[in-house]
Write an enzyme that holds these catalytic residues in place. Sequence first.
Site, PDB file in Angstrom:
ATOM      1  CE  LYS A   1      -3.012   2.677   3.070  1.00  0.00           C
ATOM      2  NZ  LYS A   1      -3.637   2.744   4.416  1.00  0.00           N
TER       3      LYS A   1
ATOM      4  CG  ASP B   1      -5.867   8.356   3.908  1.00  0.00           C
ATOM      5  OD1 ASP B   1      -6.796   8.846   3.239  1.00  0.00           O
ATOM      6  OD2 ASP B   1      -6.030   7.510   4.801  1.00  0.00           O
TER       7      ASP B   1
ATOM      8  CE  LYS C   1      -6.292   9.504   7.317  1.00  0.00           C
ATOM      9  NZ  LYS C   1      -6.766   8.273   7.964  1.00  0.00           N
TER      10      LYS C   1
ATOM     11  CG  ASP D   1      -1.926   5.735   4.773  1.00  0.00           C
ATOM     12  OD1 ASP D   1      -1.797   4.786   5.565  1.00  0.00           O
ATOM     13  OD2 ASP D   1      -2.969   5.948   4.138  1.00  0.00           O
TER      14      ASP D   1
ATOM     15  CG  ASP E   1      -9.759   7.483   6.742  1.00  0.00           C
ATOM     16  OD1 ASP E   1      -8.762   7.599   6.005  1.00  0.00           O
ATOM     17  OD2 ASP E   1      -9.700   7.568   7.985  1.00  0.00           O
TER      18      ASP E   1
ATOM     19  CD  GLU F   1      -6.760   5.108   2.471  1.00  0.00           C
ATOM     20  OE1 GLU F   1      -5.589   4.807   2.741  1.00  0.00           O
ATOM     21  OE2 GLU F   1      -7.630   5.293   3.333  1.00  0.00           O
TER      22      GLU F   1
ATOM     23  NE  ARG G   1     -10.243  -1.557   4.412  1.00  0.00           N
ATOM     24  CZ  ARG G   1     -10.719  -1.700   5.640  1.00  0.00           C
ATOM     25  NH1 ARG G   1     -11.904  -2.270   5.834  1.00  0.00           N
ATOM     26  NH2 ARG G   1     -10.029  -1.284   6.691  1.00  0.00           N
TER      27      ARG G   1
END
Length: 489
Positions: free
Chosen positions: A245, A250, A257, A267, A326, A328, A330
């Site tokens: 990933k 993010d 967030k 991230d 959020d 995202e 996956r």
Amino acid sequence: MSTITLRRSKSSATQPLAILLPASDEAGKGLPAPLAKALKGIPVGAKDTRTVVDAAGRITVIVGIAEQAGTAALRLAAVRTVKAMRDLGVSDFSFDLTALPAGGDDEATGRALAEGLTIATFDSKPFAGAASAAKPTAAFKVSLDPRFHAGFKTGLLLGQAVNTSRTLAATPPNIATPEWMTVRAREIAKTHGMAFRVIGAAEAKKLQMGGLLAVGAGSAIPPRLAVMEWNPSGKKTAPVLLVGKTMTYDSGGLSIKPDGGKGMKADKAGGCTMLATMEALALLKVKTRVVCILAIAENMIDSACYRLDDVITHANGVTSEITNTDAEGRLVLADALAWGTKTYKPSAVIDAATLTGGVLVALGRTITGVFSNNDDLVKVLEEASQQADERVWRLPLDESLRDQMRASVADLHNSSPYRFSHAGTGAAYLSFFVGEDAPKAMPTTPWLHLDVAGTAVSDGDHDWQGLYPKGPTGWGVRTLAALLAGWGK
């Protein structure tokens, strides 16, 4: 970032010394008489560091360690040595390891010391400007007994790769855009003779990578997959597939967030680990064929960004209702896993992601949560993690968690309405994309999911006993390098 050179010559009588001293009454008896006299009445415990300067001006730093110190303690001792030498303005020193217990593993000792040195010389303030103090020493030269040299050289290479991961993860999002990450991956691939390709947004659309495209829709810079292959033998054996990933930032999207996303430059840490692992494989000349896919995107808020209630179609035809923008990571991983397993038919799949806050709540900052469908693969991972002193803990993954991810209007929803076992449902979502059987049943392709949301970043000395300062750790590079070096043996 400092460089470390292994000196071939013996240490001179005036070269500063670093003595690793086990915290036992017997160990101190082996010190040279002048040192023993200078330290008389001064305890040297397992966490103490003492400095002695003799009449001729020779500096000796005595680093206390546990009586039966393993590689984790040796690695940390090397970090403490660097800190002490820097404080003294020393950049050329010799390790004296004669006080260590006899019969130890010389290769492992040398490797751990070198790893600690490289970890300690990482530049934790790479964007210092005119208002900052002078930067740390640019280079260190180290001498030690030749029997430790082989392990030490391996440790330097592993440490270099770990610091690559840390540097990438620490780079802020105004610099580390999806394009920038792609360029870094291409540079590493080119340097080491790896095959490299990019699946851009246009090709991703043809391949029906709805997750990757949805997550990246709000950014001015399109998402992409960066694909690299290490295959030194040239044989077309089934590879191990690594998937990372790589969210360069993010914001949370429309599910913004609460803190605005502070710290979300990290991230991308899962992808940074996988990219640096590829570098480690090349530096160590590992024979295993490995394919790495970085799922690179930026989750931003824009009139074109994806919304809650949207339904997307992934690369393997599985549909997903968006219930949280959020969740995202996956989504981008799902397309990379589905396309990667179909294209390369790997012998095993390993993904790494800062996927859930749930794993941080469960396991904290120093243990990575592991989900898998294969007991043998977990055992191999655990053995490699013990060699690297990077702890892992297996968490459950079963059909009950997969059932929680099933939706009413589509095959899946990307975030379960049931917040319990948050890390587990994140892993369960990914299980629908590992191989062609995965949409209908738990995948049969051996697969490890590493949720590094806790271990990818250190909050400071209380997390790792001082091994890492606050910031990225590069967790997993040493473990995965050990796992892949021993693959098939």
